[in-house]
Design an enzyme around this catalytic site. Sequence first.
Site, PDB file in Angstrom:
ATOM      1  N   TYR A  90      -2.640  -0.742  10.013  1.00 55.15           N
ATOM      2  CA  TYR A  90      -2.623  -1.028   8.580  1.00 55.15           C
ATOM      3  C   TYR A  90      -1.358  -0.487   7.930  1.00 55.15           C
ATOM      4  CZ  TYR A  90      -3.910  -1.116   3.657  1.00 55.15           C
ATOM      5  OH  TYR A  90      -3.906  -1.341   2.297  1.00 55.15           O
TER       6      TYR A  90
ATOM      7  N   SER B  55       0.837  -1.194   0.000  1.00 56.01           N
ATOM      8  CA  SER B  55       0.000   0.000   0.000  1.00 56.01           C
ATOM      9  C   SER B  55       0.874   1.246   0.000  1.00 56.01           C
ATOM     10  CB  SER B  55      -0.894   0.020   1.239  1.00 56.01           C
ATOM     11  OG  SER B  55      -1.591   1.249   1.350  1.00 56.01           O
TER      12      SER B  55
END
Length: 270
Positions: A177, A163
């Site tokens: 995350y 990501s």
Amino acid sequence: MSSFQGSNLFNVSGKVVLVTGGSRGIGKSIATAFVSNGAKVYISSRSAKDCDETAQELNKLGPGTCITIAADMQKLSEVDRLVKELSEKETTLHVLVNNAGAAWGDTVDDYPDAAFTKLLTLNLQRVFSLTQKCLPLLRAAAKQGGLDGQTYRDPSRIINIGSIEGLSVPNHETYAYSASKAALHHLSRNFAGRLGWEGITSNTIACVMAHTLKTLGDIIVGSIPLQRIGRPEDVGGTAVFLASPAGSWVNGATITLDGGAIVAMPSAKL
């Protein structure tokens, strides 16, 4: 024939591929790209129903095939079962796509301890677990491709879905995350350095989180130099490139797939 001629450069036809989290979102986009280009694709997710529906859709698309093995990647026992079932069906695995993951957003004051346990387990530890257990199949695929001296002609591929939130600090609170994805990027480089000698490459595609695109799409578009959000073919095409002859010398890379958002400067438009 030169490897630059014909369709060979981006050919993944006949390759065996495993995509975790392959029933929807980014995983489905990647599975679709491989099936559309003639690969034999296994998809996995917690929901057998979702997997079966996606497989039915992709098998109609062809020319490759899609097969399901539902598994809850949060559990090590399920990882063991997934690899056991795959090994009963296949003797080689050419491409492993580690896509299954989870996200959690909350304020710094309220962020629960359980979020770190859940996300670090699924987004990081289980990537290692699955990759480790798939190594015999990945090594067999690399050997199947043959050798030129000590050089593997067609390395096996590990493709990790990271990501852009693991590359820079996001503008919203998603601590576990972003930390887990930053760690995943480095784990991928560790794989590359250790397994490249055995004919297994490891690379990362750093995407924009699907939930972010759904909830903040209009805002994000305004900050992206290419002025659009990602499409399924963007991530699918990148994965096919990495798995094809064109990507056979890419190892240890993190490909940022965000239209330039992470490097954006103020617009030059008047």
